[in-house]
Scaffold this active site. Structure first.
Site, PDB file in Angstrom:
ATOM      1  CG  ASP A  69      -0.233  -0.379   2.518  1.00 43.60           C
ATOM      2  OD1 ASP A  69       1.009  -0.356   2.555  1.00 43.60           O
ATOM      3  OD2 ASP A  69      -0.928  -0.701   3.495  1.00 43.60           O
ATOM      4  CG  ASN A 140      -8.588  -0.949  11.806  1.00 40.79           C
ATOM      5  OD1 ASN A 140      -7.636  -1.642  11.475  1.00 40.79           O
ATOM      6  ND2 ASN A 140      -8.923   0.156  11.168  1.00 40.79           N
ATOM      7  CG  HIS A 142      -5.691  -1.891   8.667  1.00 43.83           C
ATOM      8  ND1 HIS A 142      -5.729  -0.524   8.826  1.00 43.83           N
ATOM      9  CD2 HIS A 142      -4.399  -2.234   8.897  1.00 43.83           C
ATOM     10  CE1 HIS A 142      -4.520  -0.081   9.121  1.00 43.83           C
ATOM     11  NE2 HIS A 142      -3.704  -1.102   9.180  1.00 43.83           N
ATOM     12  CD  GLU A 147      -8.327   1.245   7.205  1.00 44.64           C
ATOM     13  OE1 GLU A 147      -8.309   0.337   8.067  1.00 44.64           O
ATOM     14  OE2 GLU A 147      -7.658   2.292   7.334  1.00 44.64           O
TER      15      GLU A 147
END
Ligand code: GLP
Length: 244
Positions: A69, A140, A142, A147
């Site tokens: 990413d 979270n 991810h 996400e």
């Protein structure tokens, strides 16, 4: 408490697996495709790969890398860009040819975005797919920047960053409001197509996400849970997931 010995041992083991895989491919005149992650978690692994390059003659000439990413809008020289990170922590210290390094661009014009993302996928496939994928995890759940809400069949695309992700990155950017709002990330499908995956997660603040990823339901609310669909994932952690 984070155990540095455990982290170093995981880093050494994964680096040795990568070393062996590169050497095997070399013997067959083939290349190895590595999927790489950023964040503090894989840094000890990159240090160990650099050590193997310097002290054990490990060459990366037959290696291609694809990063997971990149933030949208940052210049590649920005100290928080993943381009900067990868060169600082790995590429500047090994002999990988520049043409073999792929990191999503931070500067794709909206009109070219779809083609750009399809092209990233195509490059991976044309090189035979990712042999070994390194992953960290967000609090979270991810993976890369997939996400919560990301589907298990998602491919490389632009995504809006989750508020927990932005909160975690806030201090590095000098405040929540300065964190980029979007990123380009490989998709869950892209990641799940890798032949072998190492997910590294260290510290109590990652425990809940890892526990849910391994033991919980498979759900797009916690994208790491999609890894349960993969038959060759090693979870490299420094805590016991069976305890509270
Ligand atoms: C970012 C990256 C992820 C990484 C995560 C965790 O969100 N996009 O790929 O896994 O940070 O970072 P750290 O290892 O610093 O906890």
């Amino acid at each position: 408490m984070i155990s540095q010995d455990t982290i170093d041992n995981h880093a050494k083991l994964i680096a040795f697996q990568i070393f062996t895989a590169i050497e095997q491919k070399k013997q067959n005149n083939e290349h190895l495709v590595l999927g790489l992650a950023t964040g503090s978690t894989p840094i000890p692994l990159y240090q160990e790969l650099i050590r193997l390059h310097q002290e054990a003659n490990l060459s990366f000439e037959n290696v291609y890398t694809f990063n997971l990413d990149e933030y949208c809008g940052l210049s590649e020289n920005h100290s928080e860009s993943y381009h900067y990170f990868m060169h600082k922590h790995l590429f500047d210290h090994i002999d990988i040819p520049t043409k073999n390094i792929f990191i999503p661009s931070s500067k794709v014009e909206p009109v070219f975005l779809k083609d750009y993302c399809v092209g990233y996928e195509k490059h991976i496939q044309e090189l035979g797919g990712i042999d070994i994928q390194i992953l960290g995890i967000g609090r979270n759940g991810h993976i890369g920047f997939n996400e919560p809400g990301s589907s298990g069949v998602s491919i490389t695309r632009k995504i809006e960053l989750h508020h927990i992700t932005k909160r975690d990155a806030a201090s590095a950017f000098g405040g929540f409001d300065f964190v980029p709002t979007h990123a380009i990330t490989m998709g869950m499908k892209t990641i799940l197509s890798a032949k072998q995956i190492y997910l590294m997660a260290f510290g109590e603040n990652k425990k809940q996400a890892i526990k849910q990823a391994i033991l919980g339901d498979i759900t797009d609310e916690l994208p790491a849970s999609f890894l349960q669909h993969h038959n060759n994932v090693s979870y490299c952690v420094d805590f016991n997931i069976n305890t509270k």
